[in-house]
Design an enzyme around this catalytic site. Structure first.
Site, PDB file in Angstrom:
ATOM      1  N   LYS A 200      13.022   5.568 -40.674  1.00 43.16           N
ATOM      2  CA  LYS A 200      11.561   5.144 -41.250  1.00 43.16           C
ATOM      3  C   LYS A 200      11.967   3.838 -42.353  1.00 43.16           C
ATOM      4  O   LYS A 200      10.769   3.420 -42.398  1.00 43.16           O
ATOM      5  CB  LYS A 200      11.638   6.779 -41.961  1.00 43.16           C
ATOM      6  CG  LYS A 200      10.861   7.889 -41.433  1.00 43.16           C
ATOM      7  CD  LYS A 200      10.712   8.925 -42.486  1.00 43.16           C
ATOM      8  CE  LYS A 200      10.152  10.718 -41.704  1.00 43.16           C
ATOM      9  NZ  LYS A 200      10.146  11.191 -43.064  1.00 43.16           N
TER      10      LYS A 200
ATOM     11  N   CYS B 253      17.742  12.522 -54.015  1.00 41.21           N
ATOM     12  CA  CYS B 253      18.509  13.179 -53.547  1.00 41.21           C
ATOM     13  C   CYS B 253      18.936  14.120 -54.844  1.00 41.21           C
ATOM     14  O   CYS B 253      18.857  15.390 -55.123  1.00 41.21           O
ATOM     15  CB  CYS B 253      19.789  13.722 -52.909  1.00 41.21           C
ATOM     16  SG  CYS B 253      20.873  12.199 -53.318  1.00 41.21           S
TER      17      CYS B 253
END
Length: 710
Positions: free
Chosen positions: A391, A495
């Site tokens: 991506k 994260c």
């Protein structure tokens, strides 16, 4: 007599050797190797015959011996003509090297390694050195159209390039090709003393093929060379704010993957034996180059990922800390020594690199996570295969370019792109000894199971559901600022983003103020000066977040701030979601149980700190949790009883610096050794204990079968 003979032997020209047979990752590397070796020996090679994808025959381009062209005094003109036709040609050098493709790799064999001429003392003497640059070709074309003659053209060219070795004949040849419309003549380049002498029109292009495409196609890095994949399949990398195609990522073929592994395996013996201080110096240079190009790195991250420039700079700077950590690795790899463990016997331990290692990266930190992986690994002496996210691969490729520029030898760092097939290949390849993975929970569990089944060392960092517990006595403004920054920074796509807040004692004193702070966040395209929050990575990510918000509302949550329908003027097609807050969330709701990456903050309530700790501990993820309080007693209780890897006290995102380890737990981490710190060094090295004895035993030659003891 012997002295005279020795002198005559010394006066003979040195023997020109053929390159040794070997295996190469691709055709171009094979040609480059033969050409570089030829230059060192005093001859030049060229492609004699080529079947582009199967075989290439290389021959010496020096030529052999000219036969006598002079006409004898008593020779008739007819006899002269006959001799000119049969005896004045150049006898070609018999040297030939053959490269053939075999099972994805190119194998070099020497068909004939002899030469019939003396070595070239100065490589610039060779005709192939008399070439023009692309700019000079264009000047020749313009001056020819203006009516200038070859000698006039050369005179003009030498004004800007006094070292030009070309002759009028070379200008005539260029003009002839230009008249035929053959612009491939621009591919000829001047030979420098350190450049390969291979005349290869495939290699000597002004720009690599992957840069010539529009949009550019992201290259693989194999054996020190950035090469376009042979795959016809690619994935578009879209700017999340505009949907414009930034670049294309190839789905690397398995043959290319094997070539990358071969290159890494071949580079390992020399690299592991390179002094640690030399490897450190490369990291020092790498650090310097990252700082030099940090603006370019930040912009490519913003273009591909969507995060604001401020967040993109933070991404690079956090990764830079890892490179700085690698610069001090010599002291961290020091082993232990115990002298005289037995009579005359010493014992010591050392740490050695594993071999070929690999890293599989997610999209959320395009620079930081690659820098978490390969700098430590290669400084420990390993070679590395990196698979960036499909991506947003641009930052990883740019970092690899900087690493090569810093002096990383060919094959030490390799990059391959792809999806499931490449991930499977990394897990299955027997030559890869260790795999570092960061990414989604399901993918991490799969990679851990598949790689560990092949006996690999594996660290798998997954799962993003981080909590903050807010006590009634917390500092209001400091806490609100921390919650908003940690929950909505980088659009929640990290994260360690804060996704859930547990308010002890109820939401009433906090809810309105939290909404007020969130509304002050400016949503815009990442390069805009006033942007606080950019788009999410893809339309699919936006749809998932919107779906979770709606399921939360449908199951009883209260939507206190809705950012789903926000429109940014000028970027109407962007994947924008404004700050969104759901309150009255419970542990049974799908929005709480499911992992998501987005600017969505879930608010829960608890009656006591014990209940809040129980909510956090019952969640399956264990990356991090924080508490906001002014009570040391509450902070200590939280620190002791909470079951996560990283704890923050009045700190919303408790990510440690590189000299400490990133210590996730529960299903958020699988493996024995974490990222960073001493654990990271232990992951990329293996211990070895050596017991040595240096003593003489006079009067006894009997071997002892007993273990060493005092």
């Amino acid at each position: 007599m012997m002295d005279i003979q020795s002198c005559s032997e010394l006066s003979e020209p040195p023997q020109m050797l053929p390159p040794s047979p070997g295996t190469f990752v691709d055709r171009e590397e094979l040609i480059q190797h033969v050409g570089d070796f030829a230059v060192s020996q005093g001859y030049v090679v060229t492609i004699k015959q080529s079947k582009r994808d199967r075989v290439v025959v290389l021959g010496c381009d020096r030529g052999g011996v000219y036969r006598n062209r002079r006409k004898s005094a008593d020779e008739s003109s007819a006899e002269c003509t006959r001799r000119r036709k049969t005896g004045t040609r150049l006898t070609n050098c018999p040297f030939e090297a053959v490269g053939k493709k075999d099972d994805g790799l190119w194998v070099l064999t020497i068909k004939n390694g002899t030469h019939n001429h003396e070595p070239i003392k100065d490589i610039s003497e060779h005709p192939s050195a008399r070439r023009f640059t692309e700019r000079e070709i264009l000047i020749i074309k313009e001056m020819t159209e203006a009516g200038l003659k070859p000698r006039q053209i050369l005179k003009r060219l030498r004004q800007s390039n006094p070292d030009l070795l070309s002759t009028p004949k070379h200008v005539y040849n260029v003009k002839a090709k230009l008249r035929q419309g053959n612009m491939t003549v621009r591919n000829f380049k001047s030979l420098g003393p350190q450049k390969s002498a291979v005349r290869n029109n495939y290699l000597a292009v002004t720009k690599p093929s992957w840069r010539q495409r529009n949009p550019p196609r992201v290259p693989n890095l194999i054996g020190g060379r950035f090469v376009d994949s042979e795959s016809f399949t690619s994935i578009d990398v879209l700017n999340p704010a505009t949907q414009r195609v930034v670049s294309q990522v190839p789905i690397t073929t398995i043959e290319e993957f094997k070539a990358a592994v071969f290159a890494a395996k071949r580079a390992f013996p020399l690299w592991q034996n390179m002094p640690i201080v030399t490897r450190q110096r490369i990291m020092f240079k790498f650090q310097e180059l990252i700082r030099r190009d940090i603006d370019k790195l930040a912009r490519i991250i913003t273009a591909e990922h969507g995060k604001t420039l401020k967040d993109a700079y933070g991404d690079v700077l956090c990764g830079l800390e890892e490179v700085e950590h690698a610069c001090g690795l010599a002291t961290l790899q020091i082993g232990e020594f115990v002298s005289n463990v037995s009579n005359g016997t010493d014992s010591y331990s050392i740490r050695e690199p594993l071999g070929v290692c690999a890293g599989i990266c997610p999209f959320d930190f395009p620079a930081m996570i690659p820098l978490w992986m390969f700098p430590i690994s290669v400084t420990c002496g390993n070679t590395f295969i990196l698979k960036p996210s499909e991506k947003d691969p641009g930052a990883a490729v740019m970092l690899a370019e900087l690493a090569v520029e810093a002096g990383l030898p060919n094959g030490v760092l390799n990059i391959v792109h792809g999806t499931n097939d490449i991930v499977n290949a990394i897990c299955d390849d027997d030559d890869i000894k260790a795999v570092s993975f960061v990414g989604p929970n399901a993918a991490g569990a799969y990679v851990y199971a598949r790689a560990s089944a092949k006996g690999k060392r594996i660290q798998s960092n997954v799962g993003a559901k981080n909590h903050a517990v807010v006590m009634p006595d917390a500092s209001v403004e400091a806490t609100l600022n921390a919650l908003v920054a940690a929950g909505f920074g980088a659009a929640g796509q990290k994260c360690m983003a804060l996704s859930t807040v547990v308010f002890v004692g109820g939401l009433n004193p906090w809810e309105d103020k939290l909404v007020e702070h969130a509304k002050a966040i400016k949503v815009n395209e990442g390069t805009e000066s006033d942007a606080d929050l950019g788009p999410v990575i893809s339309k699919q990510a936006k749809e998932q977040i919107c779906r979770l918000v709606q399921t939360g509302v449908d199951t009883g949550a209260k939507l206190v701030l809705d950012g789903r329908n926000i429109v940014v003027p000028g970027y109407e097609h962007g994947n924008f979601i404004g700050p969104t807050i759901l309150s009255n969330v419970t542990i049974n709701m799908e929005c709480y149980k499911e992992e998501f990456f987005g600017p969505l903050l879930l608010c829960m309530r608890a009656e006591s700190i014990e209940e809040a700790i129980n909510i956090v501990n019952r969640n399956k993820y264990g990356n991090g949790a924080s508490i906001f309080t002014t009570s040391g007693v509450a902070a200590r209780k939280f620190q002791t009883e909470i079951e996560v890897g990283q704890v923050g006290i009045n700190v919303p995102i408790s990510v440690p610096l590189p000299f400490s380890s990133f210590t996730s737990c529960k299903p958020s981490f699988a493996g024995d050794l974490n990222l960073d710190g001493k654990a990271g060094i232990q992951f990329y090295t293996r211990g070895k204990t050596v017991t040595q004895q240096w003593k003489d035993l006079p009067g006894s030659n009997d071997a002892s079968l007993a273990m060493a003891s005092s």
